[in-house]
Design a protein around this motif. Structure first.
Motif, PDB file in Angstrom:
ATOM      1  N   SER A  67       0.850  -1.188   0.000  1.00  0.00           N
ATOM      2  CA  SER A  67       0.000   0.000   0.000  1.00  0.00           C
ATOM      3  C   SER A  67       0.886   1.238   0.000  1.00  0.00           C
ATOM      4  O   SER A  67       2.045   1.197   0.398  1.00  0.00           O
ATOM      5  CB  SER A  67      -0.898   0.021   1.239  1.00  0.00           C
ATOM      6  N   MET A  68       0.307   2.324  -0.420  1.00  0.00           N
ATOM      7  CA  MET A  68       1.065   3.575  -0.411  1.00  0.00           C
ATOM      8  C   MET A  68       1.350   4.020   1.025  1.00  0.00           C
ATOM      9  O   MET A  68       2.398   4.587   1.290  1.00  0.00           O
ATOM     10  CB  MET A  68       0.316   4.657  -1.197  1.00  0.00           C
ATOM     11  N   ARG A  69       0.447   3.730   1.940  1.00  0.00           N
ATOM     12  CA  ARG A  69       0.719   4.064   3.344  1.00  0.00           C
ATOM     13  C   ARG A  69       1.996   3.370   3.809  1.00  0.00           C
ATOM     14  O   ARG A  69       2.854   3.987   4.431  1.00  0.00           O
ATOM     15  CB  ARG A  69      -0.458   3.687   4.224  1.00  0.00           C
ATOM     16  N   GLU A  70       2.106   2.087   3.493  1.00  0.00           N
ATOM     17  CA  GLU A  70       3.317   1.343   3.850  1.00  0.00           C
ATOM     18  C   GLU A  70       4.546   1.993   3.225  1.00  0.00           C
ATOM     19  O   GLU A  70       5.587   2.151   3.860  1.00  0.00           O
ATOM     20  CB  GLU A  70       3.189  -0.110   3.390  1.00  0.00           C
ATOM     21  N   ARG A  71       4.437   2.402   1.977  1.00  0.00           N
ATOM     22  CA  ARG A  71       5.573   3.026   1.288  1.00  0.00           C
ATOM     23  C   ARG A  71       5.932   4.374   1.907  1.00  0.00           C
ATOM     24  O   ARG A  71       7.104   4.698   2.056  1.00  0.00           O
ATOM     25  CB  ARG A  71       5.246   3.210  -0.201  1.00  0.00           C
ATOM     26  N   PHE A  72       4.929   5.149   2.265  1.00  0.00           N
ATOM     27  CA  PHE A  72       5.197   6.454   2.891  1.00  0.00           C
ATOM     28  C   PHE A  72       5.919   6.288   4.216  1.00  0.00           C
ATOM     29  O   PHE A  72       6.818   7.064   4.547  1.00  0.00           O
ATOM     30  CB  PHE A  72       3.913   7.252   3.067  1.00  0.00           C
ATOM     31  N   VAL A  73       5.547   5.252   4.979  1.00  0.00           N
ATOM     32  CA  VAL A  73       6.247   4.977   6.245  1.00  0.00           C
ATOM     33  C   VAL A  73       7.693   4.583   5.951  1.00  0.00           C
ATOM     34  O   VAL A  73       8.620   5.060   6.606  1.00  0.00           O
ATOM     35  CB  VAL A  73       5.506   3.899   7.067  1.00  0.00           C
ATOM     36  N   GLN A  74       7.910   3.730   4.954  1.00  0.00           N
ATOM     37  CA  GLN A  74       9.277   3.354   4.570  1.00  0.00           C
ATOM     38  C   GLN A  74      10.082   4.590   4.177  1.00  0.00           C
ATOM     39  O   GLN A  74      11.261   4.697   4.516  1.00  0.00           O
ATOM     40  CB  GLN A  74       9.260   2.368   3.393  1.00  0.00           C
ATOM     41  N   ASN A  75       9.461   5.515   3.466  1.00  0.00           N
ATOM     42  CA  ASN A  75      10.164   6.717   3.012  1.00  0.00           C
ATOM     43  C   ASN A  75      10.693   7.561   4.173  1.00  0.00           C
ATOM     44  O   ASN A  75      11.700   8.252   4.028  1.00  0.00           O
ATOM     45  CB  ASN A  75       9.263   7.581   2.130  1.00  0.00           C
ATOM     46  N   ARG A  76      10.016   7.516   5.309  1.00  0.00           N
ATOM     47  CA  ARG A  76      10.482   8.283   6.470  1.00  0.00           C
ATOM     48  C   ARG A  76      11.886   7.872   6.906  1.00  0.00           C
ATOM     49  O   ARG A  76      12.589   8.643   7.539  1.00  0.00           O
ATOM     50  CB  ARG A  76       9.538   8.085   7.654  1.00  0.00           C
ATOM     51  N   TYR A  77      12.259   6.647   6.571  1.00  0.00           N
ATOM     52  CA  TYR A  77      13.552   6.105   7.004  1.00  0.00           C
ATOM     53  C   TYR A  77      14.541   5.990   5.854  1.00  0.00           C
ATOM     54  O   TYR A  77      15.493   5.212   5.929  1.00  0.00           O
ATOM     55  CB  TYR A  77      13.332   4.750   7.693  1.00  0.00           C
ATOM     56  N   THR A  78      14.325   6.759   4.809  1.00  0.00           N
ATOM     57  CA  THR A  78      15.247   6.743   3.673  1.00  0.00           C
ATOM     58  C   THR A  78      16.628   7.175   4.151  1.00  0.00           C
ATOM     59  O   THR A  78      16.766   8.233   4.766  1.00  0.00           O
ATOM     60  CB  THR A  78      14.755   7.700   2.566  1.00  0.00           C
ATOM     61  N   PRO A  79      17.654   6.371   3.883  1.00  0.00           N
ATOM     62  CA  PRO A  79      19.007   6.756   4.299  1.00  0.00           C
ATOM     63  C   PRO A  79      19.543   7.876   3.411  1.00  0.00           C
ATOM     64  O   PRO A  79      19.041   8.106   2.312  1.00  0.00           O
ATOM     65  CB  PRO A  79      19.811   5.474   4.079  1.00  0.00           C
ATOM     66  N   SER A  80      20.551   8.545   3.892  1.00  0.00           N
ATOM     67  CA  SER A  80      21.222   9.570   3.099  1.00  0.00           C
ATOM     68  C   SER A  80      22.264   8.908   2.212  1.00  0.00           C
ATOM     69  O   SER A  80      22.733   7.809   2.503  1.00  0.00           O
ATOM     70  CB  SER A  80      21.898  10.584   4.021  1.00  0.00           C
ATOM     71  N   MET A  81      22.633   9.583   1.154  1.00  0.00           N
ATOM     72  CA  MET A  81      23.612   9.057   0.217  1.00  0.00           C
ATOM     73  C   MET A  81      24.493  10.199  -0.262  1.00  0.00           C
ATOM     74  O   MET A  81      23.992  11.290  -0.508  1.00  0.00           O
ATOM     75  CB  MET A  81      22.848   8.450  -0.960  1.00  0.00           C
ATOM     76  N   SER A  82      25.765   9.933  -0.420  1.00  0.00           N
ATOM     77  CA  SER A  82      26.652  10.935  -1.012  1.00  0.00           C
ATOM     78  C   SER A  82      26.376  11.003  -2.512  1.00  0.00           C
ATOM     79  O   SER A  82      25.786  10.079  -3.089  1.00  0.00           O
ATOM     80  CB  SER A  82      28.115  10.557  -0.786  1.00  0.00           C
ATOM     81  N   ALA A  83      26.817  12.064  -3.139  1.00  0.00           N
ATOM     82  CA  ALA A  83      26.620  12.202  -4.583  1.00  0.00           C
ATOM     83  C   ALA A  83      27.310  11.067  -5.331  1.00  0.00           C
ATOM     84  O   ALA A  83      26.749  10.507  -6.285  1.00  0.00           O
ATOM     85  CB  ALA A  83      27.126  13.556  -5.062  1.00  0.00           C
ATOM     86  N   GLU A  84      28.509  10.715  -4.908  1.00  0.00           N
ATOM     87  CA  GLU A  84      29.248   9.645  -5.591  1.00  0.00           C
ATOM     88  C   GLU A  84      28.527   8.313  -5.460  1.00  0.00           C
ATOM     89  O   GLU A  84      28.389   7.561  -6.438  1.00  0.00           O
ATOM     90  CB  GLU A  84      30.669   9.563  -5.026  1.00  0.00           C
ATOM     91  N   ASP A  85      28.037   8.005  -4.246  1.00  0.00           N
ATOM     92  CA  ASP A  85      27.272   6.769  -4.049  1.00  0.00           C
ATOM     93  C   ASP A  85      25.971   6.802  -4.847  1.00  0.00           C
ATOM     94  O   ASP A  85      25.540   5.786  -5.392  1.00  0.00           O
ATOM     95  CB  ASP A  85      26.969   6.536  -2.576  1.00  0.00           C
ATOM     96  N   GLY A 120      -4.210   1.671  -6.403  1.00  0.00           N
ATOM     97  CA  GLY A 120      -5.099   0.737  -5.718  1.00  0.00           C
ATOM     98  C   GLY A 120      -5.855  -0.198  -6.642  1.00  0.00           C
ATOM     99  O   GLY A 120      -6.895  -0.743  -6.276  1.00  0.00           O
ATOM    100  N   LYS A 121      -5.323  -0.399  -7.842  1.00  0.00           N
ATOM    101  CA  LYS A 121      -5.983  -1.284  -8.808  1.00  0.00           C
ATOM    102  C   LYS A 121      -5.011  -1.620  -9.931  1.00  0.00           C
ATOM    103  O   LYS A 121      -3.916  -1.083 -10.000  1.00  0.00           O
ATOM    104  CB  LYS A 121      -7.220  -0.610  -9.383  1.00  0.00           C
ATOM    105  N   LYS A 122      -5.448  -2.515 -10.818  1.00  0.00           N
ATOM    106  CA  LYS A 122      -4.648  -2.814 -12.005  1.00  0.00           C
ATOM    107  C   LYS A 122      -4.679  -1.616 -12.938  1.00  0.00           C
ATOM    108  O   LYS A 122      -5.707  -0.959 -13.085  1.00  0.00           O
ATOM    109  CB  LYS A 122      -5.195  -4.044 -12.728  1.00  0.00           C
ATOM    110  N   MET A 123      -3.528  -1.368 -13.531  1.00  0.00           N
ATOM    111  CA  MET A 123      -3.401  -0.242 -14.465  1.00  0.00           C
ATOM    112  C   MET A 123      -2.622  -0.708 -15.690  1.00  0.00           C
ATOM    113  O   MET A 123      -1.820  -1.642 -15.598  1.00  0.00           O
ATOM    114  CB  MET A 123      -2.638   0.908 -13.814  1.00  0.00           C
ATOM    115  N   PRO A 124      -2.803  -0.029 -16.818  1.00  0.00           N
ATOM    116  CA  PRO A 124      -1.991  -0.362 -17.995  1.00  0.00           C
ATOM    117  C   PRO A 124      -0.499  -0.195 -17.664  1.00  0.00           C
ATOM    118  O   PRO A 124      -0.110   0.777 -17.022  1.00  0.00           O
ATOM    119  CB  PRO A 124      -2.444   0.656 -19.042  1.00  0.00           C
TER     120      PRO A 124
END
Length: 162
Positions: A67-85, A120-124
């Motif tokens: 679900s998008m709710r699950e994804r939004f919660v995951q996004n809260r914990y997005t790690p940082s990354m250097s430009a090179e990485d 929330g459904k099948k899409m092309p």
């Protein structure tokens, strides 16, 4: 739009994204415009991570979330990354995306459907493929604006030409 046209456009996005990443100053990775925004380092990590997510989702409906709710919660914990990485991961995930999506037939790309938690459904499948580049461009533009705000010398060439 043919699958080949789409993948060619995708390749152009990757080139200009790399160019933008390379303008990020190492001492600004933790900067963010608001308390609830991604930092610059998180924004880059999100951009490159989404390429992997969309590659799996488009090719096999394996989104890594239900679900998008699950994804939004995951996004809260997005790690940082250097430009090179971020550049290294950008190229790795772009190759994976191209391999997965490029293995689809024209029929699968243009007429197939995929379960899409974003709607929330099948899409092309072609529509979700367009969402992938829209998502990429939206976050790339956010990063561009972050860099403008902190005084970096970026211009629209960083968004479109690489």
């Amino acid at each position: 739009m043919t699958l080949l046209n789409y993948l060619s456009y995708f390749d152009e996005l990757i080139q200009s994204t790399e160019s933008l990443f390379r303008t990020v100053p190492p001492d600004k990775l933790d900067w963010k415009p608001t308390e609830k925004s991604f930092t610059i380092g998180q924004q880059m990590a999100h951009i490159v991570g989404a390429i992997e997510v969309y590659g799996r989702g488009l090719s096999a409906a394996d989104w890594g979330f239900t679900s998008m709710r699950e994804r939004f919660v995951q996004n809260r914990y997005t790690p940082s990354m250097s430009a090179e990485d971020a550049v290294t991961t950008l190229h790795k995930n772009a190759v994976d995306f191209r391999t997965r999506v490029g293995a689809l037939t024209e029929e699968e790309f243009n007429s197939g459907e995929v379960d899409a938690p974003q709607f929330g459904k099948k899409m092309p499948r072609w529509r979700i493929a367009m969402l992938a580049v829209e998502h990429h461009n939206n976050h790339k533009t956010e990063l561009f604006m972050y860099l403008k705000i902190i005084g970096m010398n970026v211009n629209t060439g960083h968004l479109y030409r690489g």
